[in-house]
Design a protein around this motif. Structure first.
Motif, PDB file in Angstrom:
ATOM      1  N   MET A   1       4.909   4.635   7.254  1.00 23.32           N
ATOM      2  CA  MET A   1       4.413   5.997   7.472  1.00 23.32           C
ATOM      3  C   MET A   1       3.723   6.130   8.833  1.00 23.32           C
ATOM      4  O   MET A   1       3.949   7.055   9.587  1.00 23.32           O
ATOM      5  N   ILE A   2       2.862   5.105   9.146  1.00 23.45           N
ATOM      6  CA  ILE A   2       2.157   5.132  10.423  1.00 23.45           C
ATOM      7  C   ILE A   2       3.129   4.953  11.580  1.00 23.45           C
ATOM      8  O   ILE A   2       3.033   5.633  12.608  1.00 23.45           O
ATOM      9  N   ASP A   3       4.082   4.015  11.419  1.00 18.96           N
ATOM     10  CA  ASP A   3       5.070   3.786  12.479  1.00 18.96           C
ATOM     11  C   ASP A   3       5.905   5.035  12.726  1.00 18.96           C
ATOM     12  O   ASP A   3       6.206   5.378  13.875  1.00 18.96           O
ATOM     13  N   ARG A   4       6.272   5.731  11.652  1.00 21.77           N
ATOM     14  CA  ARG A   4       7.064   6.946  11.802  1.00 21.77           C
ATOM     15  C   ARG A   4       6.264   8.027  12.523  1.00 21.77           C
ATOM     16  O   ARG A   4       6.775   8.718  13.400  1.00 21.77           O
TER      17      ARG A   4
ATOM     18  N   ILE B   1       7.586  19.456  -3.321  1.00 19.60           N
ATOM     19  CA  ILE B   1       7.535  18.666  -4.556  1.00 19.60           C
ATOM     20  C   ILE B   1       8.716  19.002  -5.455  1.00 19.60           C
ATOM     21  O   ILE B   1       9.346  18.109  -6.058  1.00 19.60           O
ATOM     22  N   MET B   2       9.058  20.273  -5.565  1.00 21.70           N
ATOM     23  CA  MET B   2      10.178  20.675  -6.418  1.00 21.70           C
ATOM     24  C   MET B   2      11.502  20.083  -5.932  1.00 21.70           C
ATOM     25  O   MET B   2      12.378  19.758  -6.725  1.00 21.70           O
ATOM     26  N   SER B   3      11.631  19.934  -4.620  1.00 23.87           N
ATOM     27  CA  SER B   3      12.869  19.367  -4.080  1.00 23.87           C
ATOM     28  C   SER B   3      12.926  17.853  -4.216  1.00 23.87           C
ATOM     29  O   SER B   3      14.001  17.260  -4.150  1.00 23.87           O
ATOM     30  N   LEU B   4      11.763  17.206  -4.447  1.00 23.88           N
ATOM     31  CA  LEU B   4      11.715  15.748  -4.506  1.00 23.88           C
ATOM     32  C   LEU B   4      11.591  15.199  -5.921  1.00 23.88           C
ATOM     33  O   LEU B   4      11.891  14.021  -6.146  1.00 23.88           O
ATOM     34  N   ARG B   5      11.152  16.025  -6.861  1.00 26.10           N
ATOM     35  CA  ARG B   5      10.808  15.492  -8.179  1.00 26.10           C
ATOM     36  C   ARG B   5      12.011  14.945  -8.947  1.00 26.10           C
ATOM     37  O   ARG B   5      11.844  14.158  -9.882  1.00 26.10           O
ATOM     38  N   SER B   6      13.222  15.349  -8.579  1.00 22.37           N
ATOM     39  CA  SER B   6      14.413  14.850  -9.265  1.00 22.37           C
ATOM     40  C   SER B   6      15.122  13.747  -8.487  1.00 22.37           C
ATOM     41  O   SER B   6      16.237  13.347  -8.839  1.00 22.37           O
ATOM     42  N   GLU B   7      14.498  13.257  -7.423  1.00 20.38           N
ATOM     43  CA  GLU B   7      15.111  12.206  -6.620  1.00 20.38           C
ATOM     44  C   GLU B   7      15.152  10.881  -7.393  1.00 20.38           C
ATOM     45  O   GLU B   7      14.381  10.657  -8.335  1.00 20.38           O
TER      46      GLU B   7
ATOM     47  N   LEU C   1       5.278  11.303  -4.318  1.00 15.09           N
ATOM     48  CA  LEU C   1       5.641  12.672  -3.953  1.00 15.09           C
ATOM     49  C   LEU C   1       4.769  13.243  -2.842  1.00 15.09           C
ATOM     50  O   LEU C   1       5.284  13.746  -1.835  1.00 15.09           O
ATOM     51  N   ILE C   2       3.454  13.198  -3.022  1.00 18.29           N
ATOM     52  CA  ILE C   2       2.568  13.792  -2.006  1.00 18.29           C
ATOM     53  C   ILE C   2       2.733  13.123  -0.638  1.00 18.29           C
ATOM     54  O   ILE C   2       2.804  13.822   0.380  1.00 18.29           O
ATOM     55  N   PRO C   3       2.795  11.785  -0.540  1.00 23.50           N
ATOM     56  CA  PRO C   3       3.013  11.189   0.791  1.00 23.50           C
ATOM     57  C   PRO C   3       4.286  11.670   1.470  1.00 23.50           C
ATOM     58  O   PRO C   3       4.339  11.777   2.696  1.00 23.50           O
ATOM     59  N   ASN C   4       5.323  11.974   0.688  1.00 21.70           N
ATOM     60  CA  ASN C   4       6.581  12.435   1.279  1.00 21.70           C
ATOM     61  C   ASN C   4       6.547  13.904   1.678  1.00 21.70           C
ATOM     62  O   ASN C   4       7.507  14.397   2.292  1.00 21.70           O
ATOM     63  N   THR C   5       5.499  14.609   1.317  1.00 19.77           N
ATOM     64  CA  THR C   5       5.354  16.015   1.733  1.00 19.77           C
ATOM     65  C   THR C   5       4.411  16.160   2.923  1.00 19.77           C
ATOM     66  O   THR C   5       4.277  17.264   3.463  1.00 19.77           O
ATOM     67  N   LEU C   6       3.760  15.072   3.339  1.00 21.86           N
ATOM     68  CA  LEU C   6       2.705  15.187   4.342  1.00 21.86           C
ATOM     69  C   LEU C   6       3.218  15.617   5.710  1.00 21.86           C
ATOM     70  O   LEU C   6       2.554  16.390   6.409  1.00 21.86           O
ATOM     71  N   ALA C   7       4.375  15.104   6.132  1.00 12.37           N
ATOM     72  CA  ALA C   7       4.848  15.386   7.492  1.00 12.37           C
ATOM     73  C   ALA C   7       4.993  16.884   7.758  1.00 12.37           C
ATOM     74  O   ALA C   7       4.379  17.412   8.705  1.00 12.37           O
ATOM     75  N   PRO C   8       5.770  17.640   6.970  1.00 14.51           N
ATOM     76  CA  PRO C   8       5.865  19.084   7.243  1.00 14.51           C
ATOM     77  C   PRO C   8       4.557  19.822   7.022  1.00 14.51           C
ATOM     78  O   PRO C   8       4.256  20.791   7.733  1.00 14.51           O
ATOM     79  N   VAL C   9       3.757  19.357   6.066  1.00 15.34           N
ATOM     80  CA  VAL C   9       2.477  20.021   5.795  1.00 15.34           C
ATOM     81  C   VAL C   9       1.528  19.851   6.984  1.00 15.34           C
ATOM     82  O   VAL C   9       0.857  20.799   7.405  1.00 15.34           O
ATOM     83  N   LEU C  10       1.470  18.644   7.552  1.00 21.85           N
ATOM     84  CA  LEU C  10       0.557  18.395   8.663  1.00 21.85           C
ATOM     85  C   LEU C  10       0.980  19.138   9.926  1.00 21.85           C
ATOM     86  O   LEU C  10       0.128  19.625  10.685  1.00 21.85           O
TER      87      LEU C  10
END
Length: 283
Positions: free
Chosen positions: A1-4, A164-170, A191-200
């Protein structure tokens, strides 16, 4: 996450506009944080005999109607305006992530209840909602911070809910669930860590809007109360001296404009960098 994140930041700084915007933001942040070390004057030091002084070696931007150093008040005003805006957006992001994650993951009645409340606040323009809340809470830094935080809560709740709705069925969520992971663990660690980039990134762009909103409230006398300086409050006091000392309103106005423009430019550079990284991963 940090490297990205570092990789995206490096790409964003690769453009000339991104570097210029980042440099200006760095200057503003340094001036706000180290204001007591960068100026020999106190922001509330009044010297009436030095009122309306033009820019000089002693006062780089001149003085106001009370003989206070404008450069000093501009730096301390940056501290007030930036801290209120950043903390307010941070509050919105934190609560929005929680509410949006709960609504998007569980759905059903929980989703409908949260969405109805969020949409109710979203139906008001930010400035109108902020004015209503400040009228209820009372003017000042705390009232302004809470008003801005609530005004932008719906935006981040909706964004987090959609992610979250788009990721919950992954597949990775199903795998975690099959291994016995609890709902709270899945939300917090997957789920929440995978939403951080667009949110931030959205949070950074919203910070520019929050600075304008804070300056607007300060201009109306509802933000930080005198003698605490804020950019909006400085512009408000400068309206009465517009023709005698235009710098009193001009300099904080330029500070607001340049800072918001820099935030938007750097935010756009981050969005473009994220798109590049996304395309590289798909390729």
């Amino acid at each position: 996450m940090i490297d990205r994140s570092l990789s995206v930041l490096k790409v964003a700084l690769g453009s000339f506009k991104g570097r210029v915007a980042a440099a200006w933001l760095l200057v503003v942040i340094v001036a706000a944080v180290f204001a007591p070390l960068l100026t020999p004057y106190a922001y509330d030091l009044q010297t009436l005999s030095q009122a309306f002084q033009p820019p000089s070696a002693s006062h780089w931007l001149g003085t106001d109607e009370f003989g206070r150093d404008l450069m000093t008040r501009l730096m301390y005003g940056a501290r007030t305006s930036l801290s209120v805006s950043v903390v307010a957006i941070g509050l919105s992001v934190s609560l929005g992530l929680v509410f949006g994650a709960i609504a998007g993951y569980f759905g059903g009645r929980v989703d409908r209840a949260i969405t109805v409340v969020v949409d109710l606040t979203w139906s008001f323009p930010e400035i109108l909602l902020a004015l209503i809340l400040v009228a209820i809470i009372g003017p000042g830094v705390t009232g302004t911070l809470l008003a801005i935080g609530v005004a932008y809560l719906a935006q981040f709740t909706r964004l987090a809910r959609g992610q979250i709705m788009s990721l919950r069925s992954e597949t990775f969520v199903e795998a975690a669930r099959s291994l016995g992971a609890s709902d709270s663990f899945i939300l917090a660690h997957h789920l929440i860590p995978n939403t951080l980039a667009p949110v931030l990134v959205t949070a950074m762009l919203a910070t520019g809007d929050a600075i304008i909103l804070e300056a607007t409230l300060g201009f109306f006398g509802l933000g930080a109360q005198p003698p605490t300086p804020s950019w909006g409050g400085m512009m408000s006091s400068g309206t009465a001296q517009l023709f005698r000392a235009p710098g009193i309103i001009l300099f904080p106005g330029l500070a607001v404009a340049l800072t918001v423009i820099a935030i938007n430019i750097f935010g756009d550079a981050l969005v473009a960098a994220m798109d590049v990284r996304s395309r590289e991963r798909k390729a």
